[in-house]
Design an enzyme around this catalytic site. Structure first.
Site, mmCIF file in Angstrom:
data_model
loop_
_atom_site.group_PDB
_atom_site.id
_atom_site.type_symbol
_atom_site.label_atom_id
_atom_site.label_comp_id
_atom_site.label_asym_id
_atom_site.label_seq_id
_atom_site.Cartn_x
_atom_site.Cartn_y
_atom_site.Cartn_z
ATOM 1 N N HIS A 1 39.448 24.044 30.044
ATOM 2 C CA HIS A 1 39.591 24.304 31.473
ATOM 3 C C HIS A 1 40.342 23.157 32.097
ATOM 4 O O HIS A 1 40.168 22.005 31.704
ATOM 5 C CB HIS A 1 38.206 24.441 32.121
ATOM 6 C CG HIS A 1 38.244 25.107 33.444
ATOM 7 N ND1 HIS A 1 38.518 24.421 34.596
ATOM 8 C CD2 HIS A 1 38.083 26.405 33.784
ATOM 9 C CE1 HIS A 1 38.509 25.274 35.599
ATOM 10 N NE2 HIS A 1 38.258 26.487 35.149
ATOM 11 N N ASP B 1 34.771 32.520 30.557
ATOM 12 C CA ASP B 1 35.236 33.704 29.841
ATOM 13 C C ASP B 1 34.614 33.839 28.465
ATOM 14 O O ASP B 1 34.635 34.912 27.873
ATOM 15 C CB ASP B 1 36.764 33.663 29.688
ATOM 16 C CG ASP B 1 37.444 33.914 31.018
ATOM 17 O OD1 ASP B 1 36.950 34.756 31.770
ATOM 18 O OD2 ASP B 1 38.456 33.255 31.302
HETATM 19 C C1 LIG Z 1 42.429 27.099 30.429
HETATM 20 C C2 LIG Z 1 43.642 26.309 29.951
HETATM 21 C C3 LIG Z 1 44.900 27.116 30.281
HETATM 22 C C4 LIG Z 1 43.694 24.965 30.676
HETATM 23 O O1 LIG Z 1 44.907 24.406 30.358
HETATM 24 P P1 LIG Z 1 45.361 22.929 30.704
HETATM 25 O O2 LIG Z 1 44.462 22.287 31.668
HETATM 26 O O3 LIG Z 1 46.805 23.042 31.057
HETATM 27 O O4 LIG Z 1 45.154 22.170 29.345
HETATM 28 P P2 LIG Z 1 46.216 22.060 28.185
HETATM 29 O O5 LIG Z 1 46.590 23.416 27.680
HETATM 30 O O6 LIG Z 1 47.313 21.141 28.607
HETATM 31 O O7 LIG Z 1 45.357 21.313 27.076
HETATM 32 C C5 LIG Z 1 44.952 19.950 27.143
HETATM 33 C C6 LIG Z 1 44.476 19.538 25.778
HETATM 34 O O8 LIG Z 1 43.300 20.284 25.433
HETATM 35 C C7 LIG Z 1 43.550 21.114 24.304
HETATM 36 N N1 LIG Z 1 42.988 22.451 24.583
HETATM 37 C C8 LIG Z 1 43.011 23.110 25.769
HETATM 38 N N2 LIG Z 1 42.439 24.300 25.630
HETATM 39 C C9 LIG Z 1 42.038 24.386 24.368
HETATM 40 C C10 LIG Z 1 41.380 25.402 23.637
HETATM 41 N N3 LIG Z 1 41.049 26.561 24.195
HETATM 42 N N4 LIG Z 1 41.106 25.163 22.346
HETATM 43 C C11 LIG Z 1 41.445 24.010 21.774
HETATM 44 N N5 LIG Z 1 42.076 23.012 22.403
HETATM 45 C C12 LIG Z 1 42.377 23.210 23.684
HETATM 46 C C13 LIG Z 1 45.062 21.225 24.187
HETATM 47 O O9 LIG Z 1 45.450 21.499 22.876
HETATM 48 C C14 LIG Z 1 45.481 19.862 24.664
HETATM 49 O O10 LIG Z 1 45.249 18.958 23.615
HETATM 50 P P3 LIG Z 1 46.247 17.719 23.377
HETATM 51 O O11 LIG Z 1 46.144 16.890 24.635
HETATM 52 O O12 LIG Z 1 45.696 17.071 22.163
HETATM 53 O O13 LIG Z 1 47.604 18.327 23.189
HETATM 54 C C15 LIG Z 1 43.563 26.061 28.451
HETATM 55 O O14 LIG Z 1 42.399 25.340 28.178
HETATM 56 C C16 LIG Z 1 43.635 27.313 27.631
HETATM 57 O O15 LIG Z 1 44.731 27.818 27.334
HETATM 58 N N6 LIG Z 1 42.452 27.884 27.209
HETATM 59 C C17 LIG Z 1 42.400 29.084 26.473
HETATM 60 C C18 LIG Z 1 42.536 30.278 27.399
HETATM 61 C C19 LIG Z 1 41.310 30.463 28.295
HETATM 62 O O16 LIG Z 1 40.197 30.423 27.828
HETATM 63 N N7 LIG Z 1 41.541 30.694 29.597
HETATM 64 C C20 LIG Z 1 40.500 30.951 30.587
HETATM 65 C C21 LIG Z 1 40.315 29.818 31.521
HETATM 66 S S1 LIG Z 1 38.976 30.071 32.642
#
Ligand SMILES: CC(C)(COP(=O)(O)OP(=O)(O)OC[C@H]1O[C@@H](n2cnc3c(N)ncnc32)[C@H](O)[C@@H]1OP(=O)(O)O)[C@@H](O)C(=O)NCCC(=O)NCCS
Length: 385
Positions: free
Chosen positions: A267, A321
């Site tokens: 998140h 979720d």
């Molecule tokens: C929700 C989300 C978009 C937030 O994104 P964000 O704040 O932009 O975070 P990032 O995608 O930049 O990730 C930051 C770090 O955490 C890690 N990370 C984030 N979500 C992850 C996940 N679901 N599983 C594993 N690692 C994750 C990334 O790989 C990244 O690692 P790094 O710094 O080593 O490269 C992201 O966590 C995600 O794509 N989650 C899966 C989809 C989901 O569940 N969405 C519903 C949200 S309520």
């Protein structure tokens, strides 16, 4: 005004940590895993409140007394019906069409063909229309679920509360008390969540002084994306593909070994478990046992534990979720309706924040740093290489 890319400017990709407004509606503390609406902790609201009361709280900033709640409930009930013409047009939508697209279109259709939507565009007019939309969203969403299932929409039952009526309109039969409680809690948990992408989208549109239907369609559009509201659908599809805890271990280990993202984890704000996931986990366990889906719950728990072990130290934990999809599945709701249900609830937060924002309105106008080419000469089309 244009800045040079060489200048030392702070750019916040995705507007991360940028504070764009003040609010007294609610906040989340990502480090403590806390979510608060108008000063009340989400754990208390989930346990003691109802969705209707929580909506009143979000809109008016205080818990209602008995009379206020009765009047508000009556208003919600009276606003529930959606014009047949809107539903008929949606029924004529070429399939397959994602229900979020139908929902977005349904809101637009309402505004286009229902004359009673043409209200004064002052704050009170928008708040009233917002309340009407909060009341109509379950009717519209349940009707879409039934249309997609080749069934006739079920009209709202004025004798039922918001959550019970919603389940009744989807399934065509009265819900059990536990199912009703779980739907009510889920609606409370999803009602507001800080300046998330869909809320921001609503505010961007509302701040142009566009109408509230347009603002809500912007919220629905943003919520449709898998990085926002669409993840619970993906989670349940993964859980359904796995048939045992062994499968779940293999799946989680493979995702982790390949440094991939676990769906339903992570998140932008929470660096610990999302409090909503914590609350829904218990309900997911209860309802999965009653409905004979305990195996799915155990599969989810297995993934959760392995995911937390691997990613928890960098603050990537289950989000709402992760369990909401499982809960909805056990309530008999079709998978493709999970994100629309999110919208049914979040409309409350969208409306509350729109009304709050436009009281001191300022149109959004961030800037982008230009990093493209300069001084190119225009070449006529036939002379281009
Ligand atoms: C929700 C989300 C978009 C937030 O994104 P964000 O704040 O932009 O975070 P990032 O995608 O930049 O990730 C930051 C770090 O955490 C890690 N990370 C984030 N979500 C992850 C996940 N679901 N599983 C594993 N690692 C994750 C990334 O790989 C990244 O690692 P790094 O710094 O080593 O490269 C992201 O966590 C995600 O794509 N989650 C899966 C989809 C989901 O569940 N969405 C519903 C949200 S309520």
């Amino acid at each position: 005004m244009r800045n040079s890319p060489d200048e030392n400017l702070d750019i916040s990709e995705g507007l991360e940590d940028v504070i764009a407004s003040t609010t007294s509606i609610g906040y989340l503390d990502g480090q403590k895993g806390k979510l608060v609406y108008r000063g009340y902790d989400i754990f208390d609201l989930a346990e003691y409140s109802t969705f209707e009361e929580t909506v009143f709280l979000l809109l008016y900033g205080k818990l209602p007394d008995r009379t206020e709640l009765e009047v508000f409930n009556d208003k919600l009930v009276s606003y529930r019906p959606v014009m047949d013409e809107v539903l008929d047009r949606l029924a004529g939508t070429p399939c397959p069409c994602h229900p979020m697209s139908m929902l977005r279109s349904g809101i637009s259709l309402m505004e286009c063909i229902d004359e009673t939507c043409q209200v004064a565009q002052d704050i009170e007019g928008k708040r009233e229309m917002g309340i009407r939309l909060i009341a109509q969203m379950p009717t519209l969403t349940a009707s879409i679920a039934r249309i997609l299932n080749n069934e006739l929409p079920v009209p709202p039952d004025p004798g039922l509360g918001h959550a019970a009526n919603f389940l009744y309109m989807i399934n065509g039969e009265l819900a059990e008390p536990l199912a009703e409680k779980i739907m009510d809690v889920s609606l409370i948990l999803h009602a507001d969540h800080g300046m998330n992408a869909s809320t921001f989208a609503c505010l961007v549109v509302a701040a142009t002084l566009s109408d509230i239907h347009s603002a809500i369609t912007a919220g629905i559009s943003a919520l449709k994306g898998p990085l926002h509201g669409g993840a619970n659908e993906m989670v349940i599809n993964i859980l359904l593909d796995l048939h045992s805890q062994e499968d779940a271990k293999r799946y989680a280990d493979e995702v982790i070994a390949n440094k991939k993202k676990l769906v339903g984890f992570g998140h932008r704000v929470y660096s610990t478990i999302d409090p909503r996931a914590k609350i829904l986990r218990q309900y997911a366990e209860d309802i999965s046992i009653i409905t004979g889906n305990e195996c799915l719950f155990k599969i989810a728990r297995t993934i959760e534990k392995r995911g937390i072990k691997a990613y928890g130290k960098k603050g990537v934990c289950p989000n709402v979720d992760f369990y909401s999809g499982l809960v909805y599945y056990c309530l008999g709701i079709p998978t493709n309706m999970f994100t629309p249900i999110f919208a049914v609830s979040r409309t409350a937060g969208w409306v509350a924040r729109i009304v709050e924002y436009i009281e001191h309105n300022r149109i959004f106008r961030p800037r982008a740093l230009y990093v493209g080419p300069e001084g190119l000469s225009y070449v006529p089309i036939d002379e281009r290489e």
